[in-house]
Scaffold this active site. Sequence first.
Site, PDB file in Angstrom:
ATOM      1  N   GLY A  10       0.826  -1.206   0.000  1.00 50.60           N
ATOM      2  CA  GLY A  10       0.000   0.000   0.000  1.00 50.60           C
ATOM      3  C   GLY A  10       0.859   1.253   0.000  1.00 50.60           C
ATOM      4  O   GLY A  10       1.901   1.280   0.649  1.00 50.60           O
ATOM      5  N   GLU A 103       5.248  -5.403   5.791  1.00 49.38           N
ATOM      6  CA  GLU A 103       5.521  -6.809   6.139  1.00 49.38           C
ATOM      7  C   GLU A 103       5.591  -7.717   4.914  1.00 49.38           C
ATOM      8  O   GLU A 103       6.415  -8.640   4.875  1.00 49.38           O
ATOM      9  CB  GLU A 103       4.472  -7.333   7.128  1.00 49.38           C
ATOM     10  N   THR A 126       4.897   1.750   6.474  1.00 55.03           N
ATOM     11  CA  THR A 126       3.491   1.368   6.578  1.00 55.03           C
ATOM     12  C   THR A 126       2.787   2.329   7.516  1.00 55.03           C
ATOM     13  O   THR A 126       3.323   2.673   8.578  1.00 55.03           O
ATOM     14  CB  THR A 126       3.252  -0.076   7.089  1.00 55.03           C
ATOM     15  N   ILE A 127       1.613   2.764   7.112  1.00 56.39           N
ATOM     16  CA  ILE A 127       0.855   3.639   8.003  1.00 56.39           C
ATOM     17  C   ILE A 127       0.437   2.867   9.257  1.00 56.39           C
ATOM     18  O   ILE A 127       0.159   3.459  10.281  1.00 56.39           O
ATOM     19  CB  ILE A 127      -0.383   4.261   7.308  1.00 56.39           C
ATOM     20  N   ASP A 128       0.405   1.521   9.164  1.00 54.13           N
ATOM     21  CA  ASP A 128      -0.074   0.709  10.293  1.00 54.13           C
ATOM     22  C   ASP A 128       0.903   0.677  11.471  1.00 54.13           C
ATOM     23  O   ASP A 128       0.524   0.311  12.582  1.00 54.13           O
ATOM     24  CB  ASP A 128      -0.317  -0.744   9.855  1.00 54.13           C
ATOM     25  N   ARG A 163     -25.501  12.026  18.764  1.00 57.16           N
ATOM     26  CA  ARG A 163     -25.291  10.754  18.060  1.00 57.16           C
ATOM     27  C   ARG A 163     -24.073  10.006  18.580  1.00 57.16           C
ATOM     28  O   ARG A 163     -23.157  10.600  19.132  1.00 57.16           O
ATOM     29  CB  ARG A 163     -25.033  11.019  16.572  1.00 57.16           C
ATOM     30  N   GLY A 171      -5.709  -0.435   9.958  1.00 53.55           N
ATOM     31  CA  GLY A 171      -4.998  -1.208  10.971  1.00 53.55           C
ATOM     32  C   GLY A 171      -5.470  -2.635  10.872  1.00 53.55           C
ATOM     33  O   GLY A 171      -6.494  -3.015  11.410  1.00 53.55           O
ATOM     34  N   ARG A 172      -4.713  -3.402  10.091  1.00 54.24           N
ATOM     35  CA  ARG A 172      -5.109  -4.765   9.780  1.00 54.24           C
ATOM     36  C   ARG A 172      -4.880  -5.702  10.966  1.00 54.24           C
ATOM     37  O   ARG A 172      -5.783  -6.386  11.412  1.00 54.24           O
ATOM     38  CB  ARG A 172      -4.259  -5.215   8.598  1.00 54.24           C
ATOM     39  N   GLN A 275      -6.543   8.151   4.738  1.00 50.21           N
ATOM     40  CA  GLN A 275      -5.439   8.122   5.708  1.00 50.21           C
ATOM     41  C   GLN A 275      -4.078   7.939   5.061  1.00 50.21           C
ATOM     42  O   GLN A 275      -3.044   8.179   5.675  1.00 50.21           O
ATOM     43  CB  GLN A 275      -5.644   6.966   6.705  1.00 50.21           C
TER      44      GLN A 275
HETATM   45  O1  F6P Z   1      -1.034  -2.150   5.197  1.00 50.41           O
HETATM   46  C1  F6P Z   1      -1.449  -0.859   4.997  1.00 50.41           C
HETATM   47  C2  F6P Z   1      -2.934  -0.814   4.729  1.00 50.41           C
HETATM   48  O2  F6P Z   1      -3.269   0.537   4.607  1.00 50.41           O
HETATM   49  C3  F6P Z   1      -3.798  -1.526   5.780  1.00 50.41           C
HETATM   50  O3  F6P Z   1      -4.049  -0.748   6.904  1.00 50.41           O
HETATM   51  C4  F6P Z   1      -5.030  -1.848   4.987  1.00 50.41           C
HETATM   52  O4  F6P Z   1      -5.690  -2.986   5.488  1.00 50.41           O
HETATM   53  C5  F6P Z   1      -4.508  -2.130   3.631  1.00 50.41           C
HETATM   54  O5  F6P Z   1      -3.279  -1.451   3.513  1.00 50.41           O
HETATM   55  C6  F6P Z   1      -5.454  -1.707   2.542  1.00 50.41           C
HETATM   56  O6  F6P Z   1      -4.882  -1.946   1.329  1.00 50.41           O
HETATM   57  P1  F6P Z   1      -5.500  -1.659  -0.116  1.00 50.41           P
HETATM   58  O7  F6P Z   1      -4.811  -0.428  -0.621  1.00 50.41           O
HETATM   59  O8  F6P Z   1      -5.140  -2.840  -0.932  1.00 50.41           O
HETATM   60  O9  F6P Z   1      -6.948  -1.432   0.065  1.00 50.41           O
END
Ligand code: F6P
Length: 343
Positions: A10, A103, A126-128, A163, A171-172, A275
Amino acid sequence: MRIGVLTGGGDCPGLNAVIRAIVRRGIDGHGHAIIGFRDGWRGPLENAYEELTIESTRGILPRGGTILRSSRTNPFKRDDGPERVREHMETLNLNGLIAIGGEDTLGAAARLNGDHGLPVIGVPKTIDNDLGGTDMTFGFDTAVQIATDAIDRLHTTAESHNRVMIVEVMGRHAGWIALYSGLAGGADVILIPERPFDIDEVCRLIRRRHSRGRFFSIVVVAEGALPKEGSMETVAAEEDEFGHARLGGIGQRLEQEIESRTGYESRATVLGHIQRGGTPTAFDRVLATRLGVAAIDAANEGKWGVMPALRGTRIELVALSEAVADLRTVAPEDYAAAEVFFG
Ligand code: F6P
């Protein structure tokens, strides 16, 4: 020397800052040639590349995305993948390859180096923020800032309309973005993949807020968060070449569950790829630049199979194998500070 570079997985704010640093230091500092591969691992598999120059990488420091483009191509899922990478590196007379990724990209880099002897260096992105071996990855700070801005904006509508606002962030496997943006944005509940949640407890916290005269709530949920087994239904998702599910949908499910269980009007917002977009924060630009310089310096010294990493405030080289061995997830003590403000 002739060094290849690719960006995989990503996209992430700061990738261009790494490329710029590798090119500037590589050409100006060391007199090397830098070859940019296209679309992640597809580049070296299919010999898709362009030579990068100081001119062609000017002005990219504040730009999001990656000028090399990216993909989720897995070289180990392609016929003769490692051999094709080796063959194209030889055709181009490359001394080594710098793979910038998370990863999956770095997992492939570690195997190409460890099992196939290819001269590869990794750069953690990675943003994660879930890569082992480094205290932080670039892209994370930008993603947290974007998510925090969004939570601040949703707060006003939540309060005006009484609401429950559910904010689904990325965040996988790790809940770092949810935790940090939730803390920064004053979330009333934060749900992360590391801690399967109890929907009854989530509703109890929201009801408690109401009983104390706060008629709105903000729930921040990581896309990979899961309910405790059997407590709430979720939706199955398709997988990519690395076997990862395409996530998204937990926010919507929470909206339905919370509204039907509490009777409070609820709305979900999915931040998704917003994000990952736009200009990197100053922190991410600096971190990405330092990692890029360290990566090309390591290549210059023939140090393959390593990854520059942030350790404390310093950049150090760690083994690629160490970096991909374990994911860096949220520990109970990290989460405890957020729980103080729940409900
Ligand atoms: O690993 C980075 C990430 O942004 C995850 O947080 C997310 O699940 C995934 O990539 C989404 O990827 P895609 O761009 O394939 O939708």
